[in-house]
Scaffold this motif. Structure first.
Motif, PDB file in Angstrom:
ATOM      1  N   UNK A   3     -25.103 -18.390 -25.704  1.00 22.46           N
ATOM      2  CA  UNK A   3     -24.627 -17.337 -26.601  1.00 22.46           C
ATOM      3  C   UNK A   3     -25.703 -16.249 -26.723  1.00 22.46           C
ATOM      4  N   UNK A   4     -25.985 -15.573 -25.601  1.00 24.84           N
ATOM      5  CA  UNK A   4     -27.025 -14.551 -25.583  1.00 24.84           C
ATOM      6  C   UNK A   4     -26.738 -13.399 -26.542  1.00 24.84           C
ATOM      7  N   UNK A   5     -25.456 -13.172 -26.846  1.00 23.70           N
ATOM      8  CA  UNK A   5     -25.078 -12.002 -27.641  1.00 23.70           C
ATOM      9  C   UNK A   5     -24.642 -12.376 -29.056  1.00 23.70           C
ATOM     10  N   UNK A   6     -24.970 -13.578 -29.497  1.00 18.42           N
ATOM     11  CA  UNK A   6     -24.610 -13.994 -30.854  1.00 18.42           C
ATOM     12  C   UNK A   6     -25.194 -13.024 -31.870  1.00 18.42           C
ATOM     13  N   UNK A   7     -24.369 -12.629 -32.828  1.00 20.94           N
ATOM     14  CA  UNK A   7     -24.809 -11.707 -33.876  1.00 20.94           C
ATOM     15  C   UNK A   7     -24.669 -10.249 -33.513  1.00 20.94           C
ATOM     16  N   UNK A   8     -24.195  -9.951 -32.304  1.00 23.62           N
ATOM     17  CA  UNK A   8     -24.043  -8.563 -31.880  1.00 23.62           C
ATOM     18  C   UNK A   8     -22.569  -8.151 -31.908  1.00 23.62           C
ATOM     19  N   UNK A   9     -22.368  -6.831 -31.844  1.00 20.92           N
ATOM     20  CA  UNK A   9     -21.021  -6.253 -31.834  1.00 20.92           C
ATOM     21  C   UNK A   9     -20.904  -5.317 -30.640  1.00 20.92           C
ATOM     22  N   UNK A  24     -14.110  -7.820 -22.222  1.00 19.82           N
ATOM     23  CA  UNK A  24     -14.028  -8.242 -23.620  1.00 19.82           C
ATOM     24  C   UNK A  24     -14.098  -9.761 -23.733  1.00 19.82           C
ATOM     25  N   UNK A  25     -13.369 -10.451 -22.875  1.00 20.30           N
ATOM     26  CA  UNK A  25     -13.399 -11.923 -22.887  1.00 20.30           C
ATOM     27  C   UNK A  25     -14.782 -12.451 -22.526  1.00 20.30           C
ATOM     28  N   UNK A  26     -15.422 -11.815 -21.563  1.00 19.49           N
ATOM     29  CA  UNK A  26     -16.748 -12.259 -21.120  1.00 19.49           C
ATOM     30  C   UNK A  26     -17.799 -12.051 -22.214  1.00 19.49           C
ATOM     31  N   UNK A  27     -17.793 -10.895 -22.850  1.00 18.29           N
ATOM     32  CA  UNK A  27     -18.774 -10.634 -23.901  1.00 18.29           C
ATOM     33  C   UNK A  27     -18.540 -11.544 -25.100  1.00 18.29           C
ATOM     34  N   UNK A  30     -20.053 -14.818 -24.530  1.00 22.41           N
ATOM     35  CA  UNK A  30     -21.502 -14.778 -24.737  1.00 22.41           C
ATOM     36  C   UNK A  30     -21.876 -14.649 -26.217  1.00 22.41           C
ATOM     37  N   UNK A  31     -20.879 -14.616 -27.101  1.00 22.96           N
ATOM     38  CA  UNK A  31     -21.155 -14.640 -28.527  1.00 22.96           C
ATOM     39  C   UNK A  31     -20.976 -13.339 -29.264  1.00 22.96           C
ATOM     40  N   UNK A  32     -20.652 -12.253 -28.571  1.00 19.02           N
ATOM     41  CA  UNK A  32     -20.479 -10.963 -29.239  1.00 19.02           C
ATOM     42  C   UNK A  32     -19.143 -10.921 -29.978  1.00 19.02           C
ATOM     43  N   UNK A  33     -19.130 -10.223 -31.103  1.00 13.25           N
ATOM     44  CA  UNK A  33     -17.863  -9.797 -31.708  1.00 13.25           C
ATOM     45  C   UNK A  33     -17.442  -8.528 -30.981  1.00 13.25           C
ATOM     46  N   UNK A  34     -16.167  -8.429 -30.624  1.00 17.16           N
ATOM     47  CA  UNK A  34     -15.738  -7.371 -29.717  1.00 17.16           C
ATOM     48  C   UNK A  34     -14.611  -6.543 -30.320  1.00 17.16           C
ATOM     49  N   UNK A  35     -14.833  -5.232 -30.382  1.00 23.92           N
ATOM     50  CA  UNK A  35     -13.762  -4.295 -30.714  1.00 23.92           C
ATOM     51  C   UNK A  35     -13.140  -3.823 -29.413  1.00 23.92           C
ATOM     52  N   UNK A  36     -11.850  -4.059 -29.253  1.00 20.28           N
ATOM     53  CA  UNK A  36     -11.152  -3.697 -28.019  1.00 20.28           C
ATOM     54  C   UNK A  36     -10.326  -2.445 -28.288  1.00 20.28           C
ATOM     55  N   UNK A  86     -23.880  -2.809 -31.228  1.00 18.43           N
ATOM     56  CA  UNK A  86     -24.994  -3.068 -30.314  1.00 18.43           C
ATOM     57  C   UNK A  86     -24.705  -2.679 -28.871  1.00 18.43           C
ATOM     58  N   UNK A  87     -23.435  -2.660 -28.492  1.00 22.00           N
ATOM     59  CA  UNK A  87     -23.070  -2.481 -27.084  1.00 22.00           C
ATOM     60  C   UNK A  87     -21.833  -1.598 -26.989  1.00 22.00           C
ATOM     61  N   UNK A  88     -21.897  -0.604 -26.126  1.00 22.15           N
ATOM     62  CA  UNK A  88     -20.731   0.223 -25.820  1.00 22.15           C
ATOM     63  C   UNK A  88     -20.451   0.137 -24.332  1.00 22.15           C
TER      64      UNK A  88
END
Length: 253
Positions: A3-9, A24-27, A30-36, A86-88
């Motif tokens: 979960x490299x991206x835990x706590x990120x959006x 979106x599924x991949x991120x 890895x633990x990210x919350x994802x806005x699609x 955190x990520x776009x």
């Protein structure tokens, strides 16, 4: 999976199908919350359900990012509902082919609006939030990944305006990278070759037949291949930045 991206959006545009959906599924894995973000609400709702069913967090935002106000609103809603950014992933894109002398000029406008104006609007709205995230835990780094194309490196007949939009994305990405990299906002460019998505389907039947006749690629990339490349870029240690990644089918490279 780690979960490299835990706590990120993360925000993923063009998420209703193809590369965006897989990313979106991949991120999320890895633990990210994802806005699609995309225009098709039903597709987004199905994607959010799939992410939630695997224990992830996702938010569906139906928006037309060619409208600057809607692009800005998508970013602001993400931060309001998910707490940070955190990520776009600027993935939304359109490829309409035709000769410069004969192509419908409205096709030019549509490609410029999605491939360039939408990307610019999302980036401008997201940048302050990404710069803030880069100063905070859990990673103290933020990421923008712009999805370009091999058509941002090589030009062909009938690809003229699409070439222009993608060459422009490449130049913009490099300039932005130089502007913000020292603040630990990493800006990367990913240029796929042939990927099996809906991208070609928006063209006329004549264009699709011509493309099919000229296709000598035995095995196209799948959206998951690009999603994994994006995940690789955004899960590097803070000290490491992938400025450009060229992802091609083996038979096309």
């Amino acid at each position: 999976m780690n979960k490299h991206l835990a706590g990120t959006v993360a925000i993923v545009t063009g998420a209703s199908s193809g590369i965006g959906r897989s990313t979106a599924l991949e991120l999320a894995a890895h633990g990210a919350s994802v806005a699609v973000v995309a225009r098709r609400q039903d597709h987004l709702d199905a994607l959010v359900g799939e992410i939630q069913n695997t224990g992830g967090t996702a938010l569906a935002i139906a928006a037309d990012i060619t409208d600057r106000a809607q692009a800005t609103s998508a970013v602001e809603r993400t931060v309001a509902d998910l707490g940070r950014l955190d990520i776009l992933i600027n993935n939304a894109g359109l490829m309409l082919l035709g000769t410069v002398s004969e192509q419908d000029i409205q096709d030019w406008d549509r490609m410029i609006a999605i491939n360039q104006t939408g990307l610019l609007s999302m980036t401008r709205a997201a940048l302050p939030h990404l710069q803030a995230a880069a100063t905070r835990e859990p990673r103290r780094v933020a990421d923008i990944v712009n999805i370009s194309s091999i058509a941002g490196r090589v030009a062909w007949p009938t690809f003229g305006v699409y070439n222009m939009t993608k060459f422009g994305v490449n130049g913009f990405t490099e300039a932005l990278r130089q502007e913000v990299t020292k603040s630990h906002v990493r800006v990367g460019l990913l240029e796929p070759g042939a990927v099996e998505t809906e991208l070609v389907s928006h063209n006329t039947d004549d264009v699709k037949k011509a493309l099919a006749a000229s296709d000598d690629i035995a095995e196209w990339l799948q959206p998951q291949d690009i999603a994994e490349s994006i995940a690789y870029m955004v899960t590097r240690p803070r000290r490491s930045s992938i400025a450009e990644l060229w992802a091609m089918p083996t038979a096309q490279a």
